[in-house]
Design a protein around this motif. Structure first.
Motif, PDB file in Angstrom:
ATOM      1  N   SER A   9      34.428-103.501  27.022  1.00  0.00           N
ATOM      2  CA  SER A   9      33.357-102.522  27.169  1.00  0.00           C
ATOM      3  C   SER A   9      32.267-102.814  26.171  1.00  0.00           C
ATOM      4  O   SER A   9      32.496-103.436  25.133  1.00  0.00           O
ATOM      5  CB  SER A   9      33.940-101.121  26.979  1.00  0.00           C
ATOM      6  OG  SER A   9      33.294-100.474  25.933  1.00  0.00           O
ATOM      7  N   LYS A  10      31.036-102.382  26.550  1.00  0.00           N
ATOM      8  CA  LYS A  10      29.916-102.667  25.675  1.00  0.00           C
ATOM      9  C   LYS A  10      29.943-101.761  24.466  1.00  0.00           C
ATOM     10  O   LYS A  10      29.473-102.088  23.393  1.00  0.00           O
ATOM     11  CB  LYS A  10      28.595-102.499  26.433  1.00  0.00           C
ATOM     12  CG  LYS A  10      28.314-103.701  27.306  1.00  0.00           C
ATOM     13  CD  LYS A  10      27.133-103.440  28.219  1.00  0.00           C
ATOM     14  CE  LYS A  10      27.087-104.505  29.295  1.00  0.00           C
ATOM     15  NZ  LYS A  10      26.475-103.993  30.513  1.00  0.00           N
ATOM     16  N   HIS A  11      30.448-100.532  24.671  1.00  0.00           N
ATOM     17  CA  HIS A  11      30.489 -99.596  23.542  1.00  0.00           C
ATOM     18  C   HIS A  11      31.673 -99.912  22.674  1.00  0.00           C
ATOM     19  O   HIS A  11      32.797 -99.646  23.043  1.00  0.00           O
ATOM     20  CB  HIS A  11      30.607 -98.149  24.039  1.00  0.00           C
ATOM     21  CG  HIS A  11      29.472 -97.758  24.915  1.00  0.00           C
ATOM     22  ND1 HIS A  11      28.215 -97.483  24.442  1.00  0.00           N
ATOM     23  CD2 HIS A  11      29.412 -97.595  26.258  1.00  0.00           C
ATOM     24  CE1 HIS A  11      27.436 -97.168  25.436  1.00  0.00           C
ATOM     25  NE2 HIS A  11      28.140 -97.240  26.569  1.00  0.00           N
ATOM     26  N   ARG A  12      31.386-100.410  21.570  1.00  0.00           N
ATOM     27  CA  ARG A  12      32.476-100.660  20.641  1.00  0.00           C
ATOM     28  C   ARG A  12      32.773 -99.361  19.901  1.00  0.00           C
ATOM     29  O   ARG A  12      31.877 -98.690  19.426  1.00  0.00           O
ATOM     30  CB  ARG A  12      32.073-101.767  19.642  1.00  0.00           C
ATOM     31  CG  ARG A  12      31.817-103.080  20.360  1.00  0.00           C
ATOM     32  CD  ARG A  12      32.714-104.169  19.942  1.00  0.00           C
ATOM     33  NE  ARG A  12      33.641-103.873  18.892  1.00  0.00           N
ATOM     34  CZ  ARG A  12      34.187-104.835  18.154  1.00  0.00           C
ATOM     35  NH1 ARG A  12      33.817-106.078  18.335  1.00  0.00           N
ATOM     36  NH2 ARG A  12      35.077-104.545  17.262  1.00  0.00           N
ATOM     37  N   VAL A  13      33.964 -98.986  19.873  1.00  0.00           N
ATOM     38  CA  VAL A  13      34.333 -97.766  19.145  1.00  0.00           C
ATOM     39  C   VAL A  13      34.583 -98.134  17.698  1.00  0.00           C
ATOM     40  O   VAL A  13      35.446 -98.951  17.401  1.00  0.00           O
ATOM     41  CB  VAL A  13      35.595 -97.120  19.732  1.00  0.00           C
ATOM     42  CG1 VAL A  13      35.946 -95.857  18.975  1.00  0.00           C
ATOM     43  CG2 VAL A  13      35.399 -96.820  21.211  1.00  0.00           C
ATOM     44  N   SER A  14      33.813 -97.479  16.850  1.00  0.00           N
ATOM     45  CA  SER A  14      33.986 -97.797  15.442  1.00  0.00           C
ATOM     46  C   SER A  14      35.216 -97.082  14.908  1.00  0.00           C
ATOM     47  O   SER A  14      35.745 -96.156  15.522  1.00  0.00           O
ATOM     48  CB  SER A  14      32.759 -97.348  14.640  1.00  0.00           C
ATOM     49  OG  SER A  14      32.710 -95.942  14.636  1.00  0.00           O
ATOM     50  N   GLN A  66      34.468 -93.422  14.441  1.00  0.00           N
ATOM     51  CA  GLN A  66      34.469 -92.654  15.694  1.00  0.00           C
ATOM     52  C   GLN A  66      35.893 -92.411  16.189  1.00  0.00           C
ATOM     53  O   GLN A  66      36.265 -91.301  16.572  1.00  0.00           O
ATOM     54  CB  GLN A  66      33.707 -93.427  16.761  1.00  0.00           C
ATOM     55  CG  GLN A  66      32.262 -92.983  16.879  1.00  0.00           C
ATOM     56  CD  GLN A  66      31.518 -93.843  17.881  1.00  0.00           C
ATOM     57  OE1 GLN A  66      31.750 -95.061  17.958  1.00  0.00           O
ATOM     58  NE2 GLN A  66      30.658 -93.220  18.636  1.00  0.00           N
TER      59      GLN A  66
END
Lengths: 154, 169
Positions: free
Chosen positions: B2-7, B10
């Motif tokens: 996925s493009k949204h990397r979860v930090s 987060q």
């Protein structure tokens, strides 16, 4: 009316309508006669409870007078006479004793109330609906006896 | 991927919110239930009891119906048999009346008095009720007979808990 506080409360407010006391007579014996004794008591309990339901407003079902069958008869009768003395004559014009003990028949004349003797039926072998119809038919006959007595003293 | 990397931050905050939410719900639920308890309570005595009487057998003449149910008296459970007088009125409505006299609680019978063959009669103090259960003036009862709510199920008559009628004679 039953011998419970709720009914007695109603009784106290409606005394003039309740003029009949019903006292079941139970004999208790142990040993070999224990079962017969229990069966008699069971029958009389069912019967008097059903009778009370029919005539709730006019009769008071007093706790049963219970005695040992092996006791002297004079003592048993004197005991019951004491109950008679304590029951308010003004309030309860009619007293009925209900028993399945045939011996009471001999002492009927000594009692002020009317003695009703009924042969005990072996209810333990019957199912619920048979029991009810059996007791009902017995009570129906008692009912006419009661209404007859009430009419006599109108 | 996925493009949204979860930090990491987060991820931790999501997890904490989730777990915290569950814990809060776990604590609040009993409190809320406690607060609205009367609403949740199943209505006692609201049950309808089956009678052996078939709906199609009901006539305009009151007939006696016995029905049995279990009654709890403190810890003592027993089978209690109750009775109802059931008939159809002129509008074809089924009426089920309680046989308990409103005076002092004797059992009334239909047409049990010879002088009044079309009334309910109480043998104790000669109270009388008309067919619809209304008390006859001048006799001891001061209220009409209680009425059972009725239901029909599988062709059989079901009766609820007898309720007093407010209508005065």
């Amino acid at each position: 009316m039953k011998w419970v506080s709720k009914d007695i409360e109603i009784y106290l407010t409606a005394k003039e309508y309740v003029d009949t006391a019903v006292i079941p007579l139970y004999s208790v014996s142990f040993g070999n006669e224990m079962k017969q004794s229990a069966s008699n008591a069971e029958f009389i309990t069912l019967l008097t409870n059903y009778l009370e339901r029919q005539f709730t407003g006019r009769l008071m079902l007093v706790p049963p007078y219970t005695y040992l069958k092996s006791d002297q008869y004079e003592d048993i009768i004197n005991g019951l006479k004491k109950w008679e003395e304590n029951i308010d004559k003004e309030q309860f014009k009619h007293i009925f004793y209900i028993t399945s003990e045939i011996d009471w028949k001999n002492f009927e004349d000594e009692l002020k109330g009317s003695l009703i003797w009924l042969p005990s039926l072996p209810l333990e072998h019957l199912n619920e609906s048979q029991r009810i119809s059996m007791v009902e038919s017995q009570v129906k006959q008692l009912q006419s006896l009661f209404t007859q007595k009430w009419h006599e003293n109108l | 991927m996925s493009k949204h990397r979860v930090s990491r931050r987060q991820f931790l905050s999501y997890t904490l919110t989730g777990v915290g939410g569950f814990m809060a719900a776990g604590m609040l639920m009993p409190m809320v239930r406690f607060a609205i308890d009367p609403v949740l309570k199943a209505e006692a005595g609201g049950d309808f009891i089956a009678t052996p009487l078939k709906i199609k057998d009901i006539t305009t003449e009151p007939q006696r119906v016995d029905f049995t149910f279990e009654q709890k008296d403190a810890w003592y459970t027993s089978d209690v048999t109750n009775t109802a007088w059931v008939y159809k009125d002129e509008q074809d409505n089924i009426v089920a009346l309680s046989p308990v006299c409103k005076h002092l609680g004797c059992t009334v019978g239909w047409a049990s008095s010879e002088d009044h063959p079309d009334q309910f009669f109480c043998p104790c103090h000669f109270g009388r009720y008309t067919k619809d259960g209304t008390n006859v003036k001048g006799t001891p009862p001061l209220a009409p007979l209680d009425v059972y709510p009725i239901q029909e199920k599988d062709g059989l008559l079901y009766l609820g808990k007898a309720e007093p009628r407010t209508k005065e004679a």
